[in-house]
Structures are given as structure tokens and as C-alpha cells.
Write a protein that holds these residues in place. Structure first.
Motif: not given
Length: 189
Positions: A172-173, A165-170, A123, A175-176
Motif C-alpha cells: 500500500d505504501a 499484513d506487513t507485506s500488504q502495508t508495504v 496492490a 502504491c501510494d
């Protein structure tokens, strides 16, 4: 590493393997190779029981072990790199900041982008890639809020790395969203 060596061994055996050119990363910060001691050739006897070439799979195992042994240092290196980025940004926000001040922020972000993935921070690599793109056409005083968001997101990604996984999802969001903001800025220029 083992997959790469397996492909190389297949290529040697005559099977066609598709190859493509990729840039060789600079790993000098990760692997320090001391200079070889200089000794007269006649005094170094060749080992009688060892083959002339090393086993590629054994070399791959040794390389992976070397990287794994240094993994504990990756966090410290990333923290140091992020501190440099934050200091460069702080200096670029001072009155009378020059293009060189922004260039320093760009170089810090660019360098982090290059190593963050290897350090286990994908990230942060994305964020610094986006920041580098933004800074390419930014003059002193421009895009301060967006630059600040990138830097704060890098800090948050560093603190939250490895927390699930929640941290990675956040991450990624975030970053997007920042990549889209930079793309929109670039489209309006």
C-alpha cells in the motif's frame, strides 16, 4: 454474490432498492462456458419434479464454488500477465522503440488492472492503474525510471502476496508513493 441476490429478491418483493449502473467485467478468462449441445426440442423432456426457475441462492453457491475451484489457476494467469508486461516493457526500451511499443505496455498494464483484483492482487491492480495513467501521456524514451519502478513493484507485490499484513502495508505504501509520483508528473504537463 449472496448479498447481491438477497438485494434482488428484496427488489422483487416490492421494497425499493437503490441501484447504480456499473460496468460489467469481462470474466471470459475465468469462466469458460462450453457451447450448449444442439438437440431437437421434442427430445428433451421437461423435468416433472423441478420448478421452472432455479433457486437464486443455489445458483450463487454454484457460482462461488466454480470460482473457488479455479482460484488455483489465478496465480498462473497473473504470472503470465506479468511476464507479458515485462516483455512488452523490455521491447519498449530497445533502440528505435515506437509509440506502438509503449501502447503494448499500456495495454498489458490496463488488462492486468482489470483482472488483478479478481485474482486477489489488489496492490497489483492499483500499480497497473497508476502505470496506465502514466503511460497515457508518455512518449518513447520518457519516464523510463518511473515505469520501471511500477513494473518492479508489480513483481514484488506478486511475490509477496499472501505473506501477511506487513507485506500488504508495504504494498500500500509503494502504491501510494507511485500514485503520487504519477500525479505530480501529470500536474507538470
Amino acid at each position: 454474490m449472496k448479498k447481491l441476490i438477497g438485494k434482488l429478491l428484496k427488489a422483487r418483493s416490492g421494497k425499493a432498492v437503490e441501484t447504480k449502473q456499473i460496468a460489467t467485467p469481462d470474466i471470459s478468462r475465468v469462466i469458460k462456458i462450453p457451447p450448449a449441445p444442439v438437440a431437437p426440442v421434442a427430445k428433451i423432456p421437461a423435468p416433472a419434479d423441478e420448478p421452472e426457475t432455479a433457486d437464486p441462492l443455489e445458483l450463487a453457491d454454484r457460482a462461488e464454488a466454480a470460482v473457488d475451484s479455479m482460484a488455483s489457476q489465478f496465480d498462473a494467469w497473473m504470472e503470465t500477465d506479468l511476464t507479458r508486461l515485462m516483455e512488452a516493457w523490455h521491447n519498449a526500451q530497445q533502440p528505435g522503440a515506437t509509440s506502438e511499443s509503449y501502447r503494448t505496455v499500456f495495454m498489458c498494464a490496463h488488462n492486468i488492472r482489470g483482472v488483478a483484483g479478481s485474482y486477489g492482487y489488489p496492490a497489483i491492480s492499483r500499480l497497473c492503474g497508476s502505470l496506465s495513467t502514466l503511460l497515457t501521456d508518455t512518449h518513447p524514451g520518457e519516464n523510463a525510471a518511473l515505469i520501471n519502478l511500477h513494473i518492479e513493484a508489480c513483481r514484488a507485490a506478486f511475490i509477496g502476496a499472501g505473506t501477511g499484513d506487513t507485506s500488504q502495508t508495504v504494498a500500500d505504501a509503494v502504491c501510494d508513493a507511485l500514485e503520487q509520483s504519477v500525479a505530480a508528473k501529470a500536474a507538470h504537463k
